[in-house]
Design an enzyme around this catalytic site. Structure first.
Site, mmCIF file in Angstrom:
data_model
loop_
_atom_site.group_PDB
_atom_site.id
_atom_site.type_symbol
_atom_site.label_atom_id
_atom_site.label_comp_id
_atom_site.label_asym_id
_atom_site.label_seq_id
_atom_site.Cartn_x
_atom_site.Cartn_y
_atom_site.Cartn_z
ATOM 1 N N ASP A 147 17.969 -10.133 -82.069
ATOM 2 C CA ASP A 147 19.016 -9.124 -82.242
ATOM 3 C C ASP A 147 20.498 -8.635 -82.445
ATOM 4 O OD1 ASP A 147 20.012 -6.316 -83.334
ATOM 5 O OD2 ASP A 147 18.141 -5.444 -83.177
ATOM 6 N N GLU A 223 17.017 -17.783 -90.023
ATOM 7 C CA GLU A 223 18.327 -18.524 -90.791
ATOM 8 C C GLU A 223 18.212 -18.452 -92.293
ATOM 9 O OE1 GLU A 223 19.540 -22.210 -88.346
ATOM 10 O OE2 GLU A 223 18.871 -23.185 -89.711
#
Length: 241
Positions: A147, A223
């Site tokens: 995060d 990603e």
């Protein structure tokens, strides 16, 4: 109110630790409920929570994994990287920590599909796991797309702070590898600033060393989101000194 009116204690007796992430998102599918009900207890690494282990007795990793090296993934998201590593490295034991129960359910489904037997899952805060991991017991750790907490006032919530890095350094053995992947430039800055202060050496020698994925890398959903949104991933490798 904390037990005994003590400001640093949770009712269970645990130290009071603020948690800022999510524990649960949208409703789980019936199949995911089945994974949680049927598989989670069996894949537990042992007594991690304060309610079951108030003395904080260390986990018996040799008994758990038959003396194999143990790797740790911190916040495994949907679990694709963790299962990939388990399948590619059957001679290694992997422990994953993730408090977001939807991600835990996704991981359990992937474990079933892959038939991997060398994983254990803690559905909670990695700080509780740090409490019960023996010193110098982990051979490799992964922090992948954590995060970012982008607001400056929230940077203290990031993993790459002393609250997390000090216990991480304790449980990693000398020579252990710590991998960090992030697409947030300021997270890269804070990682390179903080991690070496806690007994780690950054192994990069040239730009390709942080621009190129690791040879055994599998791209995760986080990603792919970064690519779609035009952000550049960074792959940082550190060694515990």
């Amino acid at each position: 109110m904390p037990a005994d009116n003590h400001p640093d204690k949770h009712p269970s007796g645990a130290p009071w630790r603020n948690f800022y992430g999510r524990f649960k998102g949208k409703g789980l599918r019936p199949s995911q409920e089945t994974y949680l009900n049927e598989d989670l207890a069996r894949l537990s690494p042992g007594k991690v929570d304060w309610e079951t282990n108030p003395e904080r007795a260390p986990l018996a990793l040799d008994a758990l994994f038959g003396g194999r090296d143990v790797w740790l993934e911190i916040g495994f998201g949907g679990g694709e990287h963790m299962v990939h590593q388990a399948v590619q490295n059957p001679d290694v034991g992997l422990i994953g920590c993730e408090p977001y129960i939807n991600g835990v359910a996704m991981l359990l489904g992937k474990i079933r599909d892959a038939g991997a037997g060398n994983l254990r899952v803690h559905p909670g805060d990695v700080r509780d796991m740090f409490d019960v991991l023996p010193t110098d017991s982990i051979a490799r750790a992964f922090l992948l797309y954590p995060d970012p907490w982008p607001k400056k006032r929230h940077h203290r919530r990031r993993f790459v702070t002393p609250e997390h890095l000090e216990p991480l350094a304790r449980v990693l053995r000398p020579g252990a590898i710590f991998r960090v992947a992030t697409d947030i430039p300021d997270y890269v800055r804070q990682t390179l600033e903080q991690v070496p202060r806690h007994g780690f050496e950054w192994l990069a020698e040239r730009p390709a060393d942080w621009r190129t994925p690791w040879g055994d890398w599998i791209s995760t959903r986080y990603e792919q989101k970064a690519f779609r949104e035009g952000r550049t991933p960074h792959y940082l490798t550190f060694r515990k000194t």
